[in-house]
Each structure stands twice: as structure tokens, then as C-alpha cells.
Design a protein around this motif. Structure first.
Motif, PDB file in Angstrom:
ATOM      1  N   ILE A  22      -7.801  75.057  44.832  1.00 20.79           N
ATOM      2  CA  ILE A  22      -7.073  74.060  44.066  1.00 20.79           C
ATOM      3  C   ILE A  22      -5.779  73.496  44.780  1.00 20.79           C
ATOM      4  CG2 ILE A  22      -6.037  73.724  41.850  1.00 20.79           C
ATOM      5  CD1 ILE A  22      -8.929  74.217  41.699  1.00 20.79           C
ATOM      6  N   LYS A  25      -7.161  70.724  46.787  1.00 21.56           N
ATOM      7  CA  LYS A  25      -7.533  69.290  46.191  1.00 21.56           C
ATOM      8  C   LYS A  25      -6.040  68.954  45.716  1.00 21.56           C
ATOM      9  CE  LYS A  25      -9.995  66.829  43.428  1.00 21.56           C
ATOM     10  NZ  LYS A  25     -10.580  65.800  43.808  1.00 21.56           N
ATOM     11  N   SER A  26      -5.210  69.439  45.469  1.00 20.41           N
ATOM     12  CA  SER A  26      -4.000  69.009  44.866  1.00 20.41           C
ATOM     13  C   SER A  26      -3.026  68.261  46.042  1.00 20.41           C
ATOM     14  CB  SER A  26      -3.308  70.243  44.284  1.00 20.41           C
ATOM     15  OG  SER A  26      -3.748  70.694  42.936  1.00 20.41           O
ATOM     16  N   THR A  74     -12.872  78.543  41.148  1.00 20.41           N
ATOM     17  CA  THR A  74     -12.697  77.163  41.411  1.00 20.41           C
ATOM     18  C   THR A  74     -13.573  76.439  40.653  1.00 20.41           C
ATOM     19  OG1 THR A  74     -12.164  78.142  43.525  1.00 20.41           O
ATOM     20  CG2 THR A  74     -12.588  75.697  43.302  1.00 20.41           C
ATOM     21  N   VAL A  77     -11.959  76.410  36.976  1.00 17.63           N
ATOM     22  CA  VAL A  77     -10.830  75.601  37.033  1.00 17.63           C
ATOM     23  C   VAL A  77     -11.140  74.152  37.101  1.00 17.63           C
ATOM     24  CG1 VAL A  77      -8.765  75.273  38.311  1.00 17.63           C
ATOM     25  CG2 VAL A  77      -9.531  77.627  37.826  1.00 17.63           C
ATOM     26  N   GLY A  78     -11.992  73.575  38.213  1.00 21.17           N
ATOM     27  CA  GLY A  78     -12.360  72.372  38.372  1.00 21.17           C
ATOM     28  C   GLY A  78     -12.846  71.528  36.946  1.00 21.17           C
ATOM     29  N   LEU A  82      -9.646  69.734  36.314  1.00 18.55           N
ATOM     30  CA  LEU A  82      -9.703  68.678  37.323  1.00 18.55           C
ATOM     31  C   LEU A  82     -10.599  67.747  36.941  1.00 18.55           C
ATOM     32  CD1 LEU A  82      -9.085  70.922  40.633  1.00 18.55           C
ATOM     33  CD2 LEU A  82      -7.425  69.468  39.099  1.00 18.55           C
TER      34      LEU A  82
END
Length: 108
Positions: A22, A25-26, A74, A77-78, A82
Motif C-alpha cells: 500500500i 501505491k501511496s 493488499t 485493502v485495495g 483504494l
């Protein structure tokens, strides 16, 4: 180190693997270098815990569990934070990853 402690370290390492993915990505490439640096610090922590767990656990099982927690976590969470796509099939395959990880633990 006990077997139980090794599994606990491995699980924490897996959660740090989620934070690492994450974080990548961030960080949005190199646009946020401070976040990228923190992301690599999290990766170092994850690898350190994985290394400690490998003193006791079989490498094939430990690595599969570590990556399984990271991949499934992940993906979840995505989807939740996200904006990644949500579907029955995504949950189905994530469930199979988690079931496989649990099977490796039970069979170790």
C-alpha cells in the motif's frame, strides 16, 4: 524461539507486507520520496521478521504464508480504501488464498 512465536512473527511480517504494498501505491512512484523511504523501512521490518521466523519454520511454508497474507490483505485493502473493483469472484479467490495459507499452517 518457539514454534508459536515464529508463527506470530510471520503473521506480523505478512501484515507489514500489506503496508509495504500500500505504501508503494501511496508513494505514487517517486512523487513522495519521504513516503517511499518509510515504505522501504516497513519492508525491512517485514523481511527481518520473516528471517527470524525462518529460524524455526520451513522456508516453503513460511514464504507461502508471508506472500499469501500480503496478497490477500493488499487485495482487500485495495478494494476497501483504494477503489479497486469489488466482486464475488475477487472475494472467492482471496478466500482460496487464505484457505491455502491456513492449510499450510495446519500441515506444517
Amino acid at each position: 524461539m518457539t514454534n508459536t512465536a515464529s508463527w506470530l512473527l510471520l503473521i506480523v511480517a505478512g501484515f507489514l507486507e500489506i503496508a509495504f504494498a500500500i505504501g508503494l501505491k501511496s508513494a505514487n512512484g517517486m512523487e513522495r520520496p519521504w513516503l517511499l523511504a518509510g515504505t522501504f523501512a516497513v519492508l525491512a521490518g517485514s523481511l527481518s521478521l520473516l528471517t527470524m521466523a525462518l529460524r524455526v519454520l520451513p522456508v516453503g511454508t513460511a514464504y507461502a504464508v508471508w506472500t499469501g497474507i500480503g496478497a490477500a490483505g493488499t487485495a482487500l485493502v485495495g478494494m476497501y480504501w483504494l477503489g479497486d473493483g469489488v466482486s464475488f469472484w475477487r472475494f472467492f479467490w482471496i478466500g482460496l488464498i487464505l484457505l491455502s495459507v491456513a492449510g499450510l499452517h495446519w500441515g506444517a
